[in-house]
Scaffold this active site. Structure first.
Site, PDB file in Angstrom:
ATOM      1  N   LYS A  11       0.829  -1.220   0.000  1.00 32.70           N
ATOM      2  CA  LYS A  11       0.000   0.000   0.000  1.00 32.70           C
ATOM      3  C   LYS A  11       0.865   1.272   0.000  1.00 32.70           C
ATOM      4  O   LYS A  11       2.075   1.223   0.287  1.00 32.70           O
ATOM      5  CB  LYS A  11      -0.932  -0.038   1.208  1.00 32.70           C
ATOM      6  CG  LYS A  11      -1.954  -1.174   1.143  1.00 32.70           C
ATOM      7  CD  LYS A  11      -2.893  -1.126   2.346  1.00 32.70           C
ATOM      8  CE  LYS A  11      -3.940  -2.225   2.261  1.00 32.70           C
ATOM      9  NZ  LYS A  11      -4.898  -2.148   3.401  1.00 32.70           N
ATOM     10  N   TYR A  51     -12.380  -2.061  -3.843  1.00 38.38           N
ATOM     11  CA  TYR A  51     -12.922  -2.163  -2.481  1.00 38.38           C
ATOM     12  C   TYR A  51     -14.449  -2.074  -2.456  1.00 38.38           C
ATOM     13  O   TYR A  51     -15.024  -1.739  -1.421  1.00 38.38           O
ATOM     14  CB  TYR A  51     -12.317  -1.070  -1.598  1.00 38.38           C
ATOM     15  CG  TYR A  51     -10.913  -1.404  -1.112  1.00 38.38           C
ATOM     16  CD1 TYR A  51     -10.691  -2.488  -0.271  1.00 38.38           C
ATOM     17  CD2 TYR A  51      -9.826  -0.634  -1.482  1.00 38.38           C
ATOM     18  CE1 TYR A  51      -9.424  -2.796   0.190  1.00 38.38           C
ATOM     19  CE2 TYR A  51      -8.541  -0.925  -1.027  1.00 38.38           C
ATOM     20  CZ  TYR A  51      -8.355  -2.012  -0.186  1.00 38.38           C
ATOM     21  OH  TYR A  51      -7.098  -2.325   0.286  1.00 38.38           O
ATOM     22  N   ASN A 114      -1.882   0.207   6.827  1.00 43.72           N
ATOM     23  CA  ASN A 114      -1.341  -1.030   7.388  1.00 43.72           C
ATOM     24  C   ASN A 114      -0.457  -1.808   6.405  1.00 43.72           C
ATOM     25  O   ASN A 114      -0.367  -3.032   6.466  1.00 43.72           O
ATOM     26  CB  ASN A 114      -2.485  -1.898   7.923  1.00 43.72           C
ATOM     27  CG  ASN A 114      -3.535  -2.184   6.866  1.00 43.72           C
ATOM     28  OD1 ASN A 114      -3.372  -1.815   5.714  1.00 43.72           O
ATOM     29  ND2 ASN A 114      -4.614  -2.836   7.266  1.00 43.72           N
ATOM     30  N   HIS A 117      -2.129  -5.394   1.565  1.00 48.12           N
ATOM     31  CA  HIS A 117      -3.437  -6.035   1.387  1.00 48.12           C
ATOM     32  C   HIS A 117      -3.208  -7.491   1.045  1.00 48.12           C
ATOM     33  O   HIS A 117      -2.253  -7.831   0.327  1.00 48.12           O
ATOM     34  CB  HIS A 117      -4.210  -5.381   0.223  1.00 48.12           C
ATOM     35  CG  HIS A 117      -5.382  -6.214  -0.226  1.00 48.12           C
ATOM     36  ND1 HIS A 117      -6.608  -6.137   0.390  1.00 48.12           N
ATOM     37  CD2 HIS A 117      -5.494  -7.178  -1.186  1.00 48.12           C
ATOM     38  CE1 HIS A 117      -7.436  -7.013  -0.186  1.00 48.12           C
ATOM     39  NE2 HIS A 117      -6.782  -7.647  -1.145  1.00 48.12           N
ATOM     40  N   GLU A 128      -9.703 -10.710  -7.394  1.00 50.97           N
ATOM     41  CA  GLU A 128      -8.732  -9.611  -7.245  1.00 50.97           C
ATOM     42  C   GLU A 128      -7.559  -9.753  -8.221  1.00 50.97           C
ATOM     43  O   GLU A 128      -7.068  -8.753  -8.757  1.00 50.97           O
ATOM     44  CB  GLU A 128      -8.225  -9.575  -5.800  1.00 50.97           C
ATOM     45  CG  GLU A 128      -9.331  -9.182  -4.815  1.00 50.97           C
ATOM     46  CD  GLU A 128      -8.879  -9.213  -3.362  1.00 50.97           C
ATOM     47  OE1 GLU A 128      -7.709  -9.562  -3.093  1.00 50.97           O
ATOM     48  OE2 GLU A 128      -9.705  -8.884  -2.489  1.00 50.97           O
TER      49      GLU A 128
HETATM   50  P1  GDP Z   1      -8.044  -6.670   5.924  1.00 52.87           P
HETATM   51  O1  GDP Z   1      -8.739  -7.807   5.218  1.00 52.87           O
HETATM   52  O2  GDP Z   1      -7.183  -7.133   7.068  1.00 52.87           O
HETATM   53  O3  GDP Z   1      -7.280  -5.771   4.977  1.00 52.87           O
HETATM   54  O4  GDP Z   1      -9.163  -5.771   6.630  1.00 52.87           O
HETATM   55  P2  GDP Z   1     -10.639  -5.297   6.188  1.00 52.87           P
HETATM   56  O5  GDP Z   1     -11.130  -6.111   5.016  1.00 52.87           O
HETATM   57  O6  GDP Z   1     -11.477  -5.254   7.415  1.00 52.87           O
HETATM   58  O7  GDP Z   1     -10.417  -3.786   5.722  1.00 52.87           O
HETATM   59  C1  GDP Z   1      -9.857  -3.476   4.466  1.00 52.87           C
HETATM   60  C2  GDP Z   1      -8.904  -2.318   4.650  1.00 52.87           C
HETATM   61  O8  GDP Z   1      -9.645  -1.166   5.043  1.00 52.87           O
HETATM   62  C3  GDP Z   1      -7.869  -2.475   5.764  1.00 52.87           C
HETATM   63  O9  GDP Z   1      -6.758  -3.230   5.367  1.00 52.87           O
HETATM   64  C4  GDP Z   1      -7.516  -1.036   6.084  1.00 52.87           C
HETATM   65  O10 GDP Z   1      -6.594  -0.492   5.119  1.00 52.87           O
HETATM   66  C5  GDP Z   1      -8.858  -0.350   5.901  1.00 52.87           C
HETATM   67  N1  GDP Z   1      -9.539  -0.213   7.210  1.00 52.87           N
HETATM   68  C6  GDP Z   1     -10.082  -1.195   7.977  1.00 52.87           C
HETATM   69  N2  GDP Z   1     -10.620  -0.676   9.104  1.00 52.87           N
HETATM   70  C7  GDP Z   1     -10.414   0.666   9.032  1.00 52.87           C
HETATM   71  C8  GDP Z   1     -10.746   1.751   9.894  1.00 52.87           C
HETATM   72  O11 GDP Z   1     -11.332   1.585  10.967  1.00 52.87           O
HETATM   73  N3  GDP Z   1     -10.365   3.008   9.481  1.00 52.87           N
HETATM   74  C9  GDP Z   1      -9.723   3.221   8.296  1.00 52.87           C
HETATM   75  N4  GDP Z   1      -9.390   4.477   7.951  1.00 52.87           N
HETATM   76  N5  GDP Z   1      -9.395   2.203   7.454  1.00 52.87           N
HETATM   77  C10 GDP Z   1      -9.744   0.956   7.832  1.00 52.87           C
END
Ligand code: GDP
Length: 141
Positions: A11, A51, A114, A117, A128
């Site tokens: 990222k 997304y 973070n 992905h 994807e």
């Molecule tokens: P992943 O599968 O571990 O990537 O997590 P998710 O599918 O829940 O979320 C997708 C991505 O959205 C995450 O990797 C983060 O970059 C972002 N994200 C998730 N939760 C939050 C949040 O509470 N705030 C913000 N700003 N971004 C978030």
């Protein structure tokens, strides 16, 4: 266990910190084969499409803004059980909660920024990978 392919995105936060190479090195040292690799700057439309499943979540706007802020590196990774193995190597979504020595613990900043992905299922991995790499670009060597 079957050989699988999964999608990795390094990222913008990690690319900005010049950690793309270090992350790809960790990936290869962990036994993944990198079978497609490309740096690209996502447009708003491409990030929103990627997304789409998160469109209703409160952080969707922030997520799209972040992912379009600067270039990313997209890669297809191959290994036995690659989908789960890459999720394990990345660590939890929130770097503060990620296990020691995981990529998000080492390189991530916060729950949004973070570092990487990873596809969360084999079906999503297929979708994807197809989103970023037309079949001919994925090496079978
Ligand atoms: P992943 O599968 O571990 O990537 O997590 P998710 O599918 O829940 O979320 C997708 C991505 O959205 C995450 O990797 C983060 O970059 C972002 N994200 C998730 N939760 C939050 C949040 O509470 N705030 C913000 N700003 N971004 C978030």
């Amino acid at each position: 266990m079957a050989v699988e392919r999964t999608l990795c995105i390094v990222k913008p936060d990690a690319v900005e910190k010049h950690k793309a190479g270090a992350i790809l090195a960790r990936i290869e040292e962990s036994g993944f084969r990198v079978c497609a690799l490309r740096m690209t700057h996502l447009s708003r439309g491409v990030a929103e499409g990627f997304y789409e499943i998160h469109r209703q979540r409160p952080f969707f706007g922030e997520l799209v803004q972040f992912m379009t802020r600067s270039p990313v590196v997209v890669a297809v990774l191959e290994k036995e059980g690659a989908v789960g193995a890459w999720r394990d190597l990345m660590g939890a979504t929130d770097p503060a909660k990620a296990a020691p020595d995981t990529i998000r613990k080492l390189f991530g900043s916060n729950v949004g920024e973070n570092a990487t992905h990873g596809s969360d299922s084999l079906d999503n991995a297929r979708r994807e990978i197809g989103y970023f790499f037309p079949g001919a670009e994925v090496s079978s060597l």
